[in-house]
Design a protein around this motif. Sequence first.
Motif, PDB file in Angstrom:
ATOM      1  N   ARG A   1      41.587  44.423  38.999  1.00 57.31           N
ATOM      2  CA  ARG A   1      41.500  43.517  40.147  1.00 57.31           C
ATOM      3  C   ARG A   1      42.844  42.861  40.446  1.00 57.31           C
ATOM      4  NH1 ARG A   1      36.311  42.421  37.817  1.00 57.31           N
ATOM      5  NH2 ARG A   1      37.240  40.747  36.552  1.00 57.31           N
ATOM      6  N   ASP A   2      43.552  42.462  39.387  1.00 53.99           N
ATOM      7  CA  ASP A   2      44.867  41.845  39.585  1.00 53.99           C
ATOM      8  C   ASP A   2      45.855  42.820  40.215  1.00 53.99           C
ATOM      9  OD1 ASP A   2      43.838  39.547  38.499  1.00 53.99           O
ATOM     10  OD2 ASP A   2      44.656  39.897  36.490  1.00 53.99           O
ATOM     11  N   GLN A   3      45.831  44.062  39.777  1.00 55.71           N
ATOM     12  CA  GLN A   3      46.746  45.045  40.348  1.00 55.71           C
ATOM     13  C   GLN A   3      46.428  45.307  41.812  1.00 55.71           C
ATOM     14  OE1 GLN A   3      46.513  48.479  37.776  1.00 55.71           O
ATOM     15  NE2 GLN A   3      48.130  47.720  36.433  1.00 55.71           N
ATOM     16  N   PHE A   4      45.154  45.359  42.125  1.00 54.71           N
ATOM     17  CA  PHE A   4      44.786  45.617  43.522  1.00 54.71           C
ATOM     18  C   PHE A   4      45.207  44.466  44.425  1.00 54.71           C
ATOM     19  CE2 PHE A   4      41.761  45.215  47.041  1.00 54.71           C
ATOM     20  CZ  PHE A   4      41.932  46.450  47.648  1.00 54.71           C
ATOM     21  N   GLU A   5      44.987  43.251  43.946  1.00 56.98           N
ATOM     22  CA  GLU A   5      45.284  42.087  44.781  1.00 56.98           C
ATOM     23  C   GLU A   5      46.778  41.796  44.856  1.00 56.98           C
ATOM     24  OE1 GLU A   5      43.032  38.960  43.080  1.00 56.98           O
ATOM     25  OE2 GLU A   5      41.072  39.791  43.647  1.00 56.98           O
ATOM     26  N   ASP A   6      47.492  41.966  43.751  1.00 50.76           N
ATOM     27  CA  ASP A   6      48.896  41.564  43.703  1.00 50.76           C
ATOM     28  C   ASP A   6      49.869  42.692  44.010  1.00 50.76           C
ATOM     29  OD1 ASP A   6      47.908  39.119  42.939  1.00 50.76           O
ATOM     30  OD2 ASP A   6      48.205  39.467  40.790  1.00 50.76           O
ATOM     31  N   VAL A   7      49.434  43.939  43.831  1.00 55.16           N
ATOM     32  CA  VAL A   7      50.363  45.057  43.996  1.00 55.16           C
ATOM     33  C   VAL A   7      49.947  45.959  45.157  1.00 55.16           C
ATOM     34  CG1 VAL A   7      51.436  47.040  42.877  1.00 55.16           C
ATOM     35  CG2 VAL A   7      50.913  44.990  41.531  1.00 55.16           C
ATOM     36  N   PHE A   8      48.797  46.614  45.020  1.00 56.23           N
ATOM     37  CA  PHE A   8      48.446  47.672  45.974  1.00 56.23           C
ATOM     38  C   PHE A   8      48.059  47.122  47.341  1.00 56.23           C
ATOM     39  CE2 PHE A   8      47.566  49.498  41.761  1.00 56.23           C
ATOM     40  CZ  PHE A   8      48.423  50.589  41.824  1.00 56.23           C
ATOM     41  N   SER A   9      47.473  45.929  47.399  1.00 55.32           N
ATOM     42  CA  SER A   9      47.098  45.382  48.702  1.00 55.32           C
ATOM     43  C   SER A   9      48.313  44.996  49.534  1.00 55.32           C
ATOM     44  CB  SER A   9      46.194  44.158  48.511  1.00 55.32           C
ATOM     45  OG  SER A   9      46.891  43.125  47.819  1.00 55.32           O
TER      46      SER A   9
END
Length: 308
Positions: free
Chosen positions: A256-264
Amino acid sequence: MYRRERCEAMTCEAAIALCDYCARQLTSLAIPVPTNKMARRQKEPEPIEQMTKRLQTRSTTEEINDTRLDTEYKIAVVTTSLARHLCEHIESLPIGAQRRILDTHEFLVLIVPLIEEPPWTRRRPCSKTGRSIIWEKQMDNYEWKEVDPSDLLTITKCEAQCWLAIFHLTCSDVCRKGYSLNEFRKGQLLRLRKFLHEVILDQLPVLRDVMRYMDELSITSVPDNASGHGAALLMEQVDVIRESLIGGRDWDQVARDQFEDVFSKVTDAPDEDHRLIADIYNEETIGCIVGTDVTNVFEPLHSPLEDI
């Protein structure tokens, strides 16, 4: 890892982590096909018509999953070469890594299923060639190539890695001294005796020593159950590298952190490389290439029948 000096320079922690990694990959190849999605995708491919239809209709998630299975399979196949070199230079590895190969993971037992039911050989039905089935073997570039039944005994590089690992595990002095045989291990190893015939021996002459060892082993008495350890208390070093990487982590939260902070936040707008590629196909660039003005070429027709 392909040189003895590299094995000697490895720390004990790194060597143990590498042995554990190879064991996990060999195990993933040795799992029977009915319960192994990775191997089943390779050994039981879909008919061409069905595969074409599925490729056209599959979702993004299914495409990612297919790519993951293909990548896992290729990694596992490549790992057989790495495992063979570890077995070849086992005397240069730390004691902890040697025990991992011989006792904890028992590479010798792990490799037996890969020779009996090789994941790089398959057969599938075919009606176009006049034969009910065709045989295929995986080549060095991971592509499946049809072979005649008479060529099935030709050893590929993947098959050679497994046989050479068996050779080093059975014929080196370190393995013979450190590997305690019992009835189970003896039975597993002798399952390979039927594969050692002249066609195989002509391609890998070193396997004659393995055949001689198996013949001697077949008439040798071994204990019913021997673990190879004389003490009741067994202490074994933990793979601290892997534990430090995955131990105590909430992977759902990490995702979830990667999706919100990186990929999004990923976008192609500020990417200069993408902008340069896009500029190649603009009207001015194409006009310079063909030597004429192409501005009107891309104007849409007012009516589908105007220029007919």
